[in-house]
Write a protein that holds these residues in place. Structure first.
Motif, short mmCIF file in Angstrom:
data_model
loop_
_atom_site.label_atom_id
_atom_site.label_comp_id
_atom_site.label_asym_id
_atom_site.label_seq_id
_atom_site.Cartn_x
_atom_site.Cartn_y
_atom_site.Cartn_z
N LEU A 129 18.19 35.50 63.50
CA LEU A 129 18.83 35.48 62.19
C LEU A 129 18.00 36.19 61.14
O LEU A 129 18.53 36.86 60.26
N LEU A 130 16.68 36.08 61.23
CA LEU A 130 15.81 36.71 60.24
C LEU A 130 15.72 38.22 60.44
O LEU A 130 15.37 38.95 59.51
N LYS A 131 16.04 38.72 61.64
CA LYS A 131 15.95 40.15 61.92
C LYS A 131 17.27 40.89 61.67
O LYS A 131 17.29 42.12 61.63
N ILE A 132 18.38 40.18 61.52
CA ILE A 132 19.69 40.82 61.43
C ILE A 132 19.86 41.63 60.15
O ILE A 132 20.29 42.77 60.19
N LEU A 133 19.53 41.06 59.00
CA LEU A 133 19.71 41.75 57.73
C LEU A 133 18.53 42.68 57.49
O LEU A 133 17.39 42.25 57.43
N LEU A 134 18.80 43.97 57.36
CA LEU A 134 17.73 44.95 57.20
C LEU A 134 17.41 45.23 55.74
O LEU A 134 16.27 45.11 55.32
N SER A 135 18.42 45.63 54.95
CA SER A 135 18.17 45.94 53.55
C SER A 135 19.50 46.00 52.80
O SER A 135 20.55 46.20 53.42
N PRO A 136 19.45 45.86 51.48
CA PRO A 136 20.68 46.07 50.70
C PRO A 136 20.99 47.56 50.63
O PRO A 136 20.08 48.39 50.59
N HIS A 137 22.26 47.89 50.65
CA HIS A 137 22.68 49.28 50.54
C HIS A 137 23.08 49.51 49.08
O HIS A 137 24.11 49.05 48.63
N VAL A 138 22.22 50.21 48.35
CA VAL A 138 22.45 50.42 46.92
C VAL A 138 23.04 51.81 46.71
O VAL A 138 22.43 52.82 47.04
N SER A 139 24.25 51.82 46.17
CA SER A 139 24.93 53.08 45.84
C SER A 139 25.87 52.78 44.67
O SER A 139 26.00 51.65 44.23
N GLU A 140 26.51 53.82 44.19
CA GLU A 140 27.44 53.64 43.08
C GLU A 140 28.62 52.77 43.51
O GLU A 140 29.05 51.87 42.79
N LYS A 141 29.13 53.02 44.69
CA LYS A 141 30.27 52.26 45.20
C LYS A 141 29.90 50.79 45.42
O LYS A 141 30.68 49.89 45.11
N SER A 142 28.71 50.53 45.94
CA SER A 142 28.32 49.14 46.19
C SER A 142 28.07 48.38 44.90
O SER A 142 28.37 47.19 44.82
N SER A 143 27.55 49.05 43.87
CA SER A 143 27.35 48.35 42.60
C SER A 143 28.68 48.02 41.92
O SER A 143 28.81 46.98 41.28
N ILE A 144 29.67 48.87 42.10
CA ILE A 144 31.01 48.57 41.56
C ILE A 144 31.63 47.41 42.31
O ILE A 144 32.26 46.53 41.71
N SER A 145 31.45 47.35 43.64
CA SER A 145 32.03 46.26 44.43
C SER A 145 31.38 44.92 44.11
O SER A 145 32.02 43.88 44.18
N ILE A 146 30.10 44.94 43.71
CA ILE A 146 29.43 43.70 43.30
C ILE A 146 30.06 43.16 42.02
O ILE A 146 30.36 41.97 41.90
N GLU A 147 30.28 44.05 41.05
CA GLU A 147 30.82 43.62 39.77
C GLU A 147 32.29 43.20 39.87
O GLU A 147 32.67 42.15 39.35
N LYS A 148 33.13 44.01 40.52
CA LYS A 148 34.56 43.75 40.53
C LYS A 148 34.98 42.68 41.54
O LYS A 148 35.78 41.80 41.22
N PHE A 149 34.47 42.77 42.75
CA PHE A 149 34.99 41.95 43.84
C PHE A 149 34.03 40.90 44.36
O PHE A 149 34.34 40.22 45.34
N ASN A 150 32.85 40.77 43.75
CA ASN A 150 31.83 39.81 44.19
C ASN A 150 31.48 40.05 45.66
O ASN A 150 31.39 39.13 46.46
N THR A 151 31.31 41.33 46.01
CA THR A 151 31.03 41.74 47.37
C THR A 151 29.67 42.44 47.43
O THR A 151 29.40 43.34 46.64
N VAL A 152 28.85 42.03 48.39
CA VAL A 152 27.51 42.60 48.56
C VAL A 152 27.53 43.50 49.78
O VAL A 152 28.17 43.19 50.79
N VAL A 153 26.83 44.63 49.71
CA VAL A 153 26.77 45.58 50.83
C VAL A 153 25.36 45.58 51.39
O VAL A 153 24.39 45.78 50.66
N LEU A 154 25.24 45.31 52.70
CA LEU A 154 23.94 45.24 53.36
C LEU A 154 23.91 46.13 54.60
O LEU A 154 24.93 46.29 55.27
N LYS A 155 22.73 46.67 54.90
CA LYS A 155 22.52 47.33 56.19
C LYS A 155 22.11 46.25 57.18
O LYS A 155 21.25 45.42 56.88
N VAL A 156 22.71 46.27 58.37
CA VAL A 156 22.43 45.26 59.38
C VAL A 156 22.13 45.93 60.71
O VAL A 156 22.29 47.15 60.86
N LEU A 157 21.69 45.14 61.68
CA LEU A 157 21.43 45.68 63.02
C LEU A 157 22.72 46.21 63.64
O LEU A 157 23.81 45.70 63.38
#
Length: 100
Positions: free
Chosen positions: A7-35
């Motif tokens: 479980l600790l190895k699955i999540l690698l990093s947050p994916h920060v982009s313009e589209k992901s920051s808009i999805s955080i604000e509008k839809f309460n959705t977080v974008v992550l890079k995973v295995l």
């Protein structure tokens, strides 16, 4: 049951982009890079364990690596997996903190 190490190895990093920051604000959705071999259930368990938040839904997609040309060779970048994690109302997970 999934091991705690997995479980600790699955999540690698947050994916920060313009589209992901808009999805955080509008839809309460977080974008992550995973295995690459992580399942939706494993991602959901990892987010619950690490961040102590409730997850509404998860959508995953695999991103194909781009082909880059370097002198006379073609190099293939590695493939990776991205997860869109919709957080339930009342919970907040913000990687792009406001500096005000």
């Amino acid at each position: 049951m999934i091991s705690e190490e997995r479980l600790l190895k699955i999540l690698l990093s947050p994916h920060v982009s313009e589209k992901s920051s808009i999805s955080i604000e509008k839809f309460n959705t977080v974008v992550l890079k995973v295995l690459n071999n992580a399942t939706k259930y494993e991602i959901k368990c990892a987010v619950k364990k690490i961040f102590n938040i409730e997850v509404d839904s998860i959508n995953t997609l695999k991103i194909k690596g781009k082909k880059k040309r370097q002198s006379n060779r073609v190099i293939q970048k590695s493939n990776w997996k991205k997860a869109y994690i919709k957080v339930k109302k009342g919970y907040n997970l913000d990687f792009i903190g406001n500096t005000e």
